[in-house]
Design a protein around this motif. Structure first.
Motif, PDB file in Angstrom:
ATOM      1  N   LEU A  82       0.810  -1.225   0.000  1.00 23.95           N
ATOM      2  CA  LEU A  82       0.000   0.000   0.000  1.00 23.95           C
ATOM      3  C   LEU A  82       0.843   1.275   0.000  1.00 23.95           C
ATOM      4  O   LEU A  82       0.327   2.358   0.270  1.00 23.95           O
ATOM      5  CB  LEU A  82      -0.966   0.033   1.197  1.00 23.95           C
ATOM      6  CG  LEU A  82      -1.963  -1.112   1.314  1.00 23.95           C
ATOM      7  CD1 LEU A  82      -2.776  -0.976   2.591  1.00 23.95           C
ATOM      8  CD2 LEU A  82      -2.886  -1.155   0.113  1.00 23.95           C
ATOM      9  N   SER A  83       2.135   1.180  -0.304  1.00 28.94           N
ATOM     10  CA  SER A  83       2.988   2.370  -0.323  1.00 28.94           C
ATOM     11  C   SER A  83       2.480   3.422  -1.296  1.00 28.94           C
ATOM     12  O   SER A  83       2.501   4.611  -0.996  1.00 28.94           O
ATOM     13  CB  SER A  83       4.433   2.001  -0.668  1.00 28.94           C
ATOM     14  OG  SER A  83       5.024   1.308   0.391  1.00 28.94           O
ATOM     15  N   ASP A  84       2.021   2.987  -2.469  1.00 33.49           N
ATOM     16  CA  ASP A  84       1.520   3.941  -3.462  1.00 33.49           C
ATOM     17  C   ASP A  84       0.258   4.634  -2.958  1.00 33.49           C
ATOM     18  O   ASP A  84       0.093   5.835  -3.131  1.00 33.49           O
ATOM     19  CB  ASP A  84       1.216   3.235  -4.788  1.00 33.49           C
ATOM     20  CG  ASP A  84       2.474   2.687  -5.449  1.00 33.49           C
ATOM     21  OD1 ASP A  84       3.574   3.173  -5.110  1.00 33.49           O
ATOM     22  OD2 ASP A  84       2.345   1.779  -6.283  1.00 33.49           O
ATOM     23  N   VAL A  85      -0.625   3.886  -2.323  1.00 34.53           N
ATOM     24  CA  VAL A  85      -1.901   4.428  -1.848  1.00 34.53           C
ATOM     25  C   VAL A  85      -1.695   5.357  -0.653  1.00 34.53           C
ATOM     26  O   VAL A  85      -2.339   6.393  -0.543  1.00 34.53           O
ATOM     27  CB  VAL A  85      -2.860   3.274  -1.465  1.00 34.53           C
ATOM     28  CG1 VAL A  85      -4.144   3.807  -0.862  1.00 34.53           C
ATOM     29  CG2 VAL A  85      -3.159   2.402  -2.666  1.00 34.53           C
ATOM     30  N   MET A  86      -0.771   4.999   0.241  1.00 28.31           N
ATOM     31  CA  MET A  86      -0.589   5.749   1.483  1.00 28.31           C
ATOM     32  C   MET A  86       0.538   6.781   1.437  1.00 28.31           C
ATOM     33  O   MET A  86       0.755   7.484   2.418  1.00 28.31           O
ATOM     34  CB  MET A  86      -0.328   4.783   2.644  1.00 28.31           C
ATOM     35  CG  MET A  86      -1.559   4.014   3.034  1.00 28.31           C
ATOM     36  SD  MET A  86      -2.854   5.165   3.557  1.00 28.31           S
ATOM     37  CE  MET A  86      -4.122   4.053   4.016  1.00 28.31           C
ATOM     38  N   ALA A  87       1.239   6.896   0.322  1.00 29.62           N
ATOM     39  CA  ALA A  87       2.326   7.869   0.206  1.00 29.62           C
ATOM     40  C   ALA A  87       1.798   9.270   0.506  1.00 29.62           C
ATOM     41  O   ALA A  87       0.777   9.693  -0.024  1.00 29.62           O
ATOM     42  CB  ALA A  87       2.940   7.816  -1.189  1.00 29.62           C
ATOM     43  N   GLY A  88       2.481   9.960   1.395  1.00 33.02           N
ATOM     44  CA  GLY A  88       2.089  11.323   1.751  1.00 33.02           C
ATOM     45  C   GLY A  88       0.905  11.411   2.691  1.00 33.02           C
ATOM     46  O   GLY A  88       0.383  12.495   2.924  1.00 33.02           O
ATOM     47  N   LYS A  89       0.459  10.285   3.262  1.00 35.37           N
ATOM     48  CA  LYS A  89      -0.695  10.269   4.168  1.00 35.37           C
ATOM     49  C   LYS A  89      -0.331   9.608   5.499  1.00 35.37           C
ATOM     50  O   LYS A  89      -1.000   8.676   5.946  1.00 35.37           O
ATOM     51  CB  LYS A  89      -1.861   9.523   3.519  1.00 35.37           C
ATOM     52  CG  LYS A  89      -2.314  10.121   2.204  1.00 35.37           C
ATOM     53  CD  LYS A  89      -3.360   9.262   1.556  1.00 35.37           C
ATOM     54  CE  LYS A  89      -3.687   9.805   0.173  1.00 35.37           C
ATOM     55  NZ  LYS A  89      -4.448   8.851  -0.613  1.00 35.37           N
ATOM     56  N   PRO A  90       0.729  10.075   6.159  1.00 36.87           N
ATOM     57  CA  PRO A  90       1.160   9.407   7.395  1.00 36.87           C
ATOM     58  C   PRO A  90       0.138   9.491   8.523  1.00 36.87           C
ATOM     59  O   PRO A  90       0.024   8.558   9.323  1.00 36.87           O
ATOM     60  CB  PRO A  90       2.459  10.116   7.762  1.00 36.87           C
ATOM     61  CG  PRO A  90       2.353  11.456   7.118  1.00 36.87           C
ATOM     62  CD  PRO A  90       1.579  11.220   5.849  1.00 36.87           C
ATOM     63  N   LEU A  91      -0.615  10.575   8.596  1.00 34.37           N
ATOM     64  CA  LEU A  91      -1.608  10.689   9.668  1.00 34.37           C
ATOM     65  C   LEU A  91      -2.755   9.710   9.466  1.00 34.37           C
ATOM     66  O   LEU A  91      -3.248   9.119  10.438  1.00 34.37           O
ATOM     67  CB  LEU A  91      -2.128  12.123   9.779  1.00 34.37           C
ATOM     68  CG  LEU A  91      -1.097  13.160  10.232  1.00 34.37           C
ATOM     69  CD1 LEU A  91      -1.723  14.547  10.271  1.00 34.37           C
ATOM     70  CD2 LEU A  91      -0.502  12.783  11.568  1.00 34.37           C
ATOM     71  N   LEU A  92      -3.170   9.503   8.225  1.00 30.99           N
ATOM     72  CA  LEU A  92      -4.220   8.525   7.944  1.00 30.99           C
ATOM     73  C   LEU A  92      -3.724   7.125   8.277  1.00 30.99           C
ATOM     74  O   LEU A  92      -4.431   6.349   8.929  1.00 30.99           O
ATOM     75  CB  LEU A  92      -4.648   8.600   6.472  1.00 30.99           C
ATOM     76  CG  LEU A  92      -5.668   7.561   6.016  1.00 30.99           C
ATOM     77  CD1 LEU A  92      -6.964   7.677   6.827  1.00 30.99           C
ATOM     78  CD2 LEU A  92      -5.945   7.701   4.523  1.00 30.99           C
ATOM     79  N   MET A  93      -2.498   6.815   7.865  1.00 27.86           N
ATOM     80  CA  MET A  93      -1.942   5.493   8.159  1.00 27.86           C
ATOM     81  C   MET A  93      -1.784   5.302   9.661  1.00 27.86           C
ATOM     82  O   MET A  93      -2.086   4.229  10.194  1.00 27.86           O
ATOM     83  CB  MET A  93      -0.595   5.337   7.441  1.00 27.86           C
ATOM     84  CG  MET A  93      -0.098   3.937   7.404  1.00 27.86           C
ATOM     85  SD  MET A  93      -1.153   2.875   6.397  1.00 27.86           S
ATOM     86  CE  MET A  93      -0.374   1.315   6.698  1.00 27.86           C
ATOM     87  N   ALA A  94      -1.323   6.330  10.373  1.00 30.30           N
ATOM     88  CA  ALA A  94      -1.180   6.250  11.832  1.00 30.30           C
ATOM     89  C   ALA A  94      -2.539   6.067  12.499  1.00 30.30           C
ATOM     90  O   ALA A  94      -2.671   5.287  13.452  1.00 30.30           O
ATOM     91  CB  ALA A  94      -0.478   7.490  12.372  1.00 30.30           C
ATOM     92  N   ALA A  95      -3.568   6.755  12.000  1.00 27.98           N
ATOM     93  CA  ALA A  95      -4.909   6.627  12.578  1.00 27.98           C
ATOM     94  C   ALA A  95      -5.474   5.220  12.371  1.00 27.98           C
ATOM     95  O   ALA A  95      -6.020   4.621  13.307  1.00 27.98           O
ATOM     96  CB  ALA A  95      -5.843   7.670  11.970  1.00 27.98           C
ATOM     97  N   LEU A  96      -5.333   4.692  11.160  1.00 24.17           N
ATOM     98  CA  LEU A  96      -5.828   3.340  10.886  1.00 24.17           C
ATOM     99  C   LEU A  96      -5.092   2.303  11.739  1.00 24.17           C
ATOM    100  O   LEU A  96      -5.707   1.434  12.360  1.00 24.17           O
ATOM    101  CB  LEU A  96      -5.659   2.994   9.404  1.00 24.17           C
ATOM    102  CG  LEU A  96      -6.526   3.782   8.427  1.00 24.17           C
ATOM    103  CD1 LEU A  96      -6.113   3.501   6.987  1.00 24.17           C
ATOM    104  CD2 LEU A  96      -8.001   3.470   8.635  1.00 24.17           C
ATOM    105  N   THR A  97      -3.775   2.430  11.787  1.00 19.80           N
ATOM    106  CA  THR A  97      -2.973   1.514  12.593  1.00 19.80           C
ATOM    107  C   THR A  97      -3.299   1.680  14.076  1.00 19.80           C
ATOM    108  O   THR A  97      -3.370   0.700  14.820  1.00 19.80           O
ATOM    109  CB  THR A  97      -1.472   1.750  12.345  1.00 19.80           C
ATOM    110  OG1 THR A  97      -1.223   1.715  10.940  1.00 19.80           O
ATOM    111  CG2 THR A  97      -0.621   0.710  13.025  1.00 19.80           C
ATOM    112  N   GLY A  98      -3.490   2.915  14.500  1.00 15.62           N
ATOM    113  CA  GLY A  98      -3.823   3.185  15.901  1.00 15.62           C
ATOM    114  C   GLY A  98      -5.137   2.554  16.315  1.00 15.62           C
ATOM    115  O   GLY A  98      -5.254   1.998  17.411  1.00 15.62           O
TER     116      GLY A  98
END
Length: 161
Positions: free
Chosen positions: A55-71
């Motif tokens: 999902l690197s292509d999908v999540m590139a530049g979206k660290p807060l979204l990735m952190a929220a989902l993982t959180g």
């Protein structure tokens, strides 16, 4: 395994991950390869996606979204760790939570997860990973092992009352 031990295991896992990543950031340059053993080297890299760069292509530049989902998922696993009836399952869930927290910290601090452990065979390289990934994998193995029928009969079930 008591709740205190679960919290301690989560903390130790997260701390070990963050300390090793700090050392990698201090000692390695991006994409520099330092041979350690045949088939193993240290190579600094950064991952904006999920495990193994998915999902690197999908999540590139979206660290807060990735952190929220993982959180969100990490919170669910933390609750499961406290409620799990078997000590081995609790330990596995604690390792998953500790590793996930280590990667969340990276996403919030620098926008990507620091990876630096590189396993390879000739020209084939496993995706670079870190201590958090090791903890998550070991945790998953513990959870699976705790669910095996023979293991379930031998391991005591904790009273939840």
């Amino acid at each position: 395994m008591s709740t205190r031990l679960i919290v301690a295991l989560i903390g130790i896992t997260t701390l070990a991950d963050q300390l090793t990543k700090a050392a990698a950031l201090a000692l390695l340059s991006r994409d520099e390869t330092v041979p350690v053993l045949p088939g193993f080297s240290l190579t600094l890299g950064f991952n904006e996606g999920s495990s193994f760069g998915m999902l690197s292509d999908v999540m590139a530049g979206k660290p807060l979204l990735m952190a929220a989902l993982t959180g969100f998922l990490t919170l669910i696993f933390a609750v499961m760790a406290v409620r799990a009836p078997r000590p081995f399952e609790r330990a596995g869930l604690a390792l998953v939570v500790g590793g996930a927290l280590g990667n969340i910290i990276d996403r919030l601090r620098q926008g990507a997860v620091t990876d630096f452990l590189d396993l390879y065979w000739r020209d084939w390289h496993w995706p670079t990973f870190n201590v958090a990934d090791i903890a998550i994998t070991l945790g998953a193995v513990c959870i699976l092992a705790a669910s095996l029928p023979a293991r379930r009969r031998k391991e005591p079930v904790l009273d939840q009352h």
